[in-house]
Write a protein that holds these residues in place. Structure first.
Motif, short mmCIF file in Angstrom:
data_model
loop_
_atom_site.label_atom_id
_atom_site.label_comp_id
_atom_site.label_asym_id
_atom_site.label_seq_id
_atom_site.Cartn_x
_atom_site.Cartn_y
_atom_site.Cartn_z
N GLY A 43 6.48 13.95 -7.62
CA GLY A 43 5.78 14.51 -8.76
C GLY A 43 4.67 15.45 -8.36
N VAL A 44 4.08 15.24 -7.18
CA VAL A 44 3.00 16.11 -6.70
C VAL A 44 3.53 17.52 -6.44
CG1 VAL A 44 1.38 16.48 -4.80
CG2 VAL A 44 1.72 14.17 -5.71
N ILE A 45 4.79 17.62 -5.97
CA ILE A 45 5.33 18.93 -5.61
C ILE A 45 6.26 19.49 -6.69
CG2 ILE A 45 5.16 18.50 -3.13
CD1 ILE A 45 8.16 17.83 -3.15
N LEU A 46 6.32 18.84 -7.86
CA LEU A 46 7.23 19.28 -8.92
C LEU A 46 6.99 20.74 -9.31
CD1 LEU A 46 9.41 18.58 -11.09
CD2 LEU A 46 7.52 17.90 -12.58
N LEU A 59 16.38 20.81 -13.53
CA LEU A 59 17.09 20.76 -12.26
C LEU A 59 16.26 20.08 -11.17
CD1 LEU A 59 18.85 24.26 -12.14
CD2 LEU A 59 19.91 22.02 -12.45
N VAL A 60 14.98 20.41 -11.12
CA VAL A 60 14.12 19.81 -10.09
C VAL A 60 13.93 18.31 -10.36
CG1 VAL A 60 11.84 19.84 -9.02
CG2 VAL A 60 12.96 21.99 -9.62
N GLY A 61 13.67 17.96 -11.62
CA GLY A 61 13.54 16.54 -11.96
C GLY A 61 14.81 15.77 -11.69
N TRP A 62 15.95 16.40 -11.94
CA TRP A 62 17.24 15.78 -11.67
C TRP A 62 17.42 15.55 -10.17
CZ3 TRP A 62 22.59 18.43 -12.95
CH2 TRP A 62 23.61 17.50 -12.74
N ALA A 63 17.09 16.56 -9.37
CA ALA A 63 17.23 16.42 -7.92
C ALA A 63 16.33 15.31 -7.38
CB ALA A 63 16.88 17.74 -7.24
N PHE A 64 15.09 15.23 -7.90
CA PHE A 64 14.17 14.20 -7.42
C PHE A 64 14.67 12.80 -7.76
CE2 PHE A 64 10.15 17.10 -7.45
CZ PHE A 64 10.61 17.71 -6.29
N THR A 65 15.12 12.60 -9.00
CA THR A 65 15.57 11.26 -9.39
C THR A 65 16.94 10.95 -8.82
OG1 THR A 65 16.30 12.22 -11.50
CG2 THR A 65 14.19 11.07 -11.48
N LEU A 66 17.74 11.99 -8.51
CA LEU A 66 19.03 11.77 -7.87
C LEU A 66 18.85 11.05 -6.54
CD1 LEU A 66 22.11 12.23 -7.89
CD2 LEU A 66 21.68 14.42 -6.74
N PHE A 260 6.91 12.71 -13.86
CA PHE A 260 6.19 13.68 -14.69
C PHE A 260 4.74 13.31 -14.97
CE2 PHE A 260 10.63 14.62 -15.58
CZ PHE A 260 10.62 16.02 -15.56
N LEU A 261 4.22 12.26 -14.35
CA LEU A 261 2.84 11.87 -14.62
C LEU A 261 1.84 12.92 -14.14
CD1 LEU A 261 0.79 9.84 -15.67
CD2 LEU A 261 0.93 8.65 -13.47
N MET A 274 -7.31 15.66 -10.21
CA MET A 274 -7.48 14.62 -11.23
C MET A 274 -6.12 14.07 -11.66
SD MET A 274 -10.43 16.52 -13.51
CE MET A 274 -10.56 15.27 -14.78
N ALA A 275 -5.12 14.95 -11.74
CA ALA A 275 -3.78 14.52 -12.12
C ALA A 275 -3.19 13.59 -11.06
CB ALA A 275 -2.88 15.73 -12.34
N VAL A 276 -3.44 13.87 -9.79
CA VAL A 276 -2.97 13.00 -8.72
C VAL A 276 -3.63 11.63 -8.81
CG1 VAL A 276 -2.97 12.64 -6.22
CG2 VAL A 276 -2.35 14.87 -7.15
#
Length: 434
Positions: A43-46, A59-66, A260-261, A274-276
Motif C-alpha cells: 500500500g505504501v508504493i501503490l 490493475l495495481v491493486g489486483w497485482a498486489f493482492t494476487l 488502500f489504507l 501521516m497516512a503510513v
C-alpha cells in the motif's frame, strides 16, 4: 569433575533440543510477520507504481493482492509437493522466491505484466511455505496446535505495524528502486523458515505415510474424485460452512483495507507520512486484538458471539466513521479499533475453525479455507481498485467494506444459534453422517 562435565553436557543437550524444538514455532511467526506486512507495505508504493507504470488502481491493486491470493490458493500444492520434497527443501525454495519477486521489482520493473509476474513469484514462495509449515507444527505439537494457530494473526499484524514504515523509510533514504531491492533482501529471512524445518523421526514417518498413499494404483485411489470430495465433505459440518463463508468476507475486507489504507489517508488530505502511521496504528491494534483472542482461547472463553458477531458490528461501524471523519485523531483512533477487531476476528476464526471440524476433515477444511481466502484476497484488490477508479475516491472502497461487514452479520447469528455438536467422521462410515 567428570560427573560435572557429564551433567553440563546433559543440560546443554536438553537446552539444545528445547531451542531446536522451538525454532520452527518462532520462524512460523517470522513467515507470518512478513506475509502480513508485505500486503500493507504494498500500500505504501501503490500510488508510486500507478504513476510509474501509467496504469490504473485496479490493475495495481489486483497485482498486489494476487501475490497473497496465490499464496493461499497454492496451499494444497505445497502439501502435495511433500510427496517429492522434504519440509526443508520446500521451505528454503519458497523463501528464496519470496525475496526474489521484490528484488526483481526493484531492478527490472517497467511494465504492468512484470508487476504481475514478480508479485506472483513472491506469492508462489509464500504458497510453498504455508501448508508445510503448518503440518510441521501439527506433527511436533499436536496438543498445543490450536493455541499456536490462534496466535498467528498476532504475528501477521506485527508485520502490518512494522513493515510499511520500514519500506517508507527505505524509500526516503535510497529511492524507490533501491528500496524495493533492499526490501526483497529483507524478505529473504524467510529462508530461515525452511532451514529450521529439519528432518526428524516424526517427519520421516509422515512422509513415508504420504509416499505409501502416493504409490497406490490409480484404479484404487481415484485422485480426482478424492480431490473434488475435498470441496464437499467438510460442509457436512454445518457450523464450519458458516465459518468458511465469514472467513472469506473478512479476508476480502482485510485485503481491501490493507491495500488502500495509505491511499485512503492521502485522499482525505493527510500527508504521506501521516497516512503510513495509519497503517502502523491498524497493525498495533491488530496485535492487541490477536493477543486478546489468544487469551480467550487459553482460558476457554471464545465463542461465536465474541469471536465473530461483535467484531463484524464494531468493524463495520469503525469503517463507516472513518469514511465521514475529517479529523486525523479520530481517523487514527478508528483505524486502530478496526485493526484491533480484524486481528481479533481473524485469530478467533483460525482457532474456532479447528473446533468445527472432525479430525478426518480437518486438513481438507483448512486447505479449502486457504483457497477461499486466497480468492477473496484477490477480489479485495481487484474490486476495490475498480470501485476507486470508477468513483475516484478511496472513501467509496471503505464504505463498501462497511456494508459487507454489516451484511455478514446474519450469517454470524445463524452460527451462534446453531447448538449442534461436531460429529466425528471416519473414512469407512463418512457417508452415514446425518
Amino acid at each position: 569433575m567428570i560427573e560435572s562435565l557429564t551433567m553440563a553436557e546433559g543440560a546443554f543437550g536438553v537446552m539444545s533440543r528445547t531451542v531446536s524444538r522451538g525454532l520452527p514455532v518462532i520462524f512460523l511467526y517470522v513467515r507470518l510477520f512478513f506475509f502480513g506486512g508485505v500486503m500493507k507495505a504494498n500500500g505504501v508504493i501503490l500510488n508510486y507504481v500507478v504513476e510509474k507504470l501509467q496504469t490504473t488502481n485496479m490493475l495495481v491493486g489486483w497485482a498486489f493482492t494476487l501475490q497473497c491470493a496465490i499464496a493461499y490458493m497454492l496451499t494444497p500444492v505445497g502439501g502435495y509437493l511433500l510427496n517429492y520434497s522434504s519440509f526443508r527443501q520446500l521451505g528454503i525454495g519458497g523463501g528464496i522466491l519470496i525475496g526474489l519477486g521484490y528484488v526483481a521489482s526493484g531492478l527490472l520493473l517497467t511494465r504492468v505484466w512484470q508487476l504481475f509476474l514478480f508479485h506472483s513469484v513472491s506469492g508462489i514462495g509464500f504458497g510453498l511455505l504455508t501448508l508445510p509449515s503448518f503440518i510441521y507444527l501439527q506433527i511436533h505439537f499436536p496438543e498445543s496446535f490450536p493455541t499456536l494457530i490462534s496466535l498467528t494473526s498476532l504475528s501477521i499484524f506485527a508485520g502490518v505495524a512494522t513493515l510499511p514504515p520500514i519500506l517508507a523509510s527505505l524509500i526516503d533514504h535510497y529511492g524507490d528502486k533501491a528500496a524495493l531491492t533492499l526490501f526483497g533482501a529483507l524478505l529473504w529471512n524467510c529462508v530461515l523458515v525452511g532451514v529450521t524445518m529439519k528432518s526428524t523421526a516424526k517427519t520421516e514417518t509422515f512422509l513415508s505415510s504420504v509416499a505409501v498413499t502416493k504409490d497406490v494404483p490409480p484404479s484404487h485411489l481415484h485422485d480426482f474424485d478424492r480431490y473434488m470430495l475435498m470441496f464437499a465433505s467438510p460442509f457436512r459440518h454445518r457450523k464450519f460452512a458458516m465459518c468458511f463463508l465469514l472467513s472469506g468476507v473478512s479476508m476480502y475486507v482485510y485485503s481491501s483495507w490493507a491495500i488502500f489504507l495509505v491511499s485512503f489517508g492521502e485522499s482525505v488530505g493527510f500527508t504521506p507520512r501521516m497516512a503510513v502511521y495509519l497503517s502502523s496504528a491498524g497493525g498495533i491494534g491488530g496485535i492487541a486484538g490477536s493477543a486478546l483472542a489468544f487469551l480467550q482461547f487459553y482460558f476457554n472463553r471464545m465463542n461465536a458471539v465474541t469471536g465473530c458477531l461483535l467484531p463484524l458490528v464494531i468493524n463495520g461501524l469503525s469503517l463507516l466513521i472513518s469514511v465521514f471523519s475529517t479529523s486525523y485523531g479520530i481517523t487514527l483512533t478508528v483505524t486502530c479499533i478496526s485493526g484491533f477487531v480484524q486481528g481479533y476476528h481473524y485469530s478467533a476464526l483460525c482457532g474456532l475453525m479447528t473446533t468445527l471440524l472432525c479430525q478426518y476433515h480437518l486438513r481438507d477444511g483448512i486447505s479449502m479455507t486457504f483457497i477461499s481466502e486466497g480468492m477473496c484476497y484477490q477480489f479485495g484488490g481487484l474490486f476495490s481498485g475498480i470501485v476507486k477508479d470508477y468513483f475516484g475516491s478511496t472513501n467509496s472502497v471503505f464504505l463498501l467494506n462497511a456494508v459487507l461487514s454489516f451484511a455478514a452479520i446474519p450469517f454470524a447469528v445463524i452460527w451462534t444459534l446453531d447448538k449442534r455438536p461436531v460429529h466425528e467422521c471416519y473414512p469407512k462410515n463418512q457417508d452415514s453422517l446425518e
